[in-house]
Design a protein around this motif. Sequence first.
Motif, PDB file in Angstrom:
ATOM      1  N   LYS A   1       0.982   3.945  -2.959  1.00  0.00           N
ATOM      2  CA  LYS A   1       0.526   5.293  -2.609  1.00  0.00           C
ATOM      3  C   LYS A   1       1.606   6.340  -2.879  1.00  0.00           C
ATOM      4  O   LYS A   1       1.317   7.437  -3.337  1.00  0.00           O
ATOM      5  N   GLN A   2       2.866   5.980  -2.627  1.00  0.00           N
ATOM      6  CA  GLN A   2       3.981   6.897  -2.830  1.00  0.00           C
ATOM      7  C   GLN A   2       4.422   6.951  -4.291  1.00  0.00           C
ATOM      8  O   GLN A   2       5.251   7.771  -4.656  1.00  0.00           O
TER       9      GLN A   2
ATOM     10  N   GLU B   1       0.833  -1.206   0.000  1.00  0.00           N
ATOM     11  CA  GLU B   1       0.000   0.000   0.000  1.00  0.00           C
ATOM     12  C   GLU B   1       0.870   1.260   0.000  1.00  0.00           C
ATOM     13  O   GLU B   1       0.623   2.200  -0.753  1.00  0.00           O
ATOM     14  N   TYR B   2       1.894   1.257   0.823  1.00  0.00           N
ATOM     15  CA  TYR B   2       2.818   2.389   0.929  1.00  0.00           C
ATOM     16  C   TYR B   2       3.546   2.615  -0.397  1.00  0.00           C
ATOM     17  O   TYR B   2       3.645   3.725  -0.903  1.00  0.00           O
TER      18      TYR B   2
END
Length: 157
Positions: free
Chosen positions: A84-85, A80-81
């Motif tokens: 998202k980034q 997810e990180y």
Amino acid sequence: MSAENFFSGTSLRLKDGSMVDAGEHLKGKIVVLYFSASWCGPCRQFTPIMKELYQQIAATNQPIEVILLSRDYMRFQLDEYYEKQGCSWGVVPLRDPIIEKCLEKYDVKALPSCRVVDEFGNCLDANARHHVEMYREKRQMTELFNKWRQQMVQIRA
């Protein structure tokens, strides 16, 4: 200097989801080890800087690769990180033994941290996070890449 590639036998997940042998993928390259985690506030602030670094590296066609060594607990947190980034660099799978090996070998005590190494594990820049921030402010990333290349040449001489 050891003749064995420090990363041989380690799996590396690329942006497209494919898994490759890190030793083969990183052969002959300067490797920016990025120690980070989704739960780390300072990491969330520094990751966009690493993304900018990675994009500038890609634009120069230099043999430099950024690798994420995450301290997340669960793969979904990491994934997810990463998404998202908008990250596009390689990732060492969670809990791979190379993560602990690197944390110890390069004396990483805090997140986020960066170390720049060669394929044999020789440290080229133990203070890379500071240097990335400093050279970014001056808009001189290419000079930083050149500094790392010179370090690699000196170690191999």
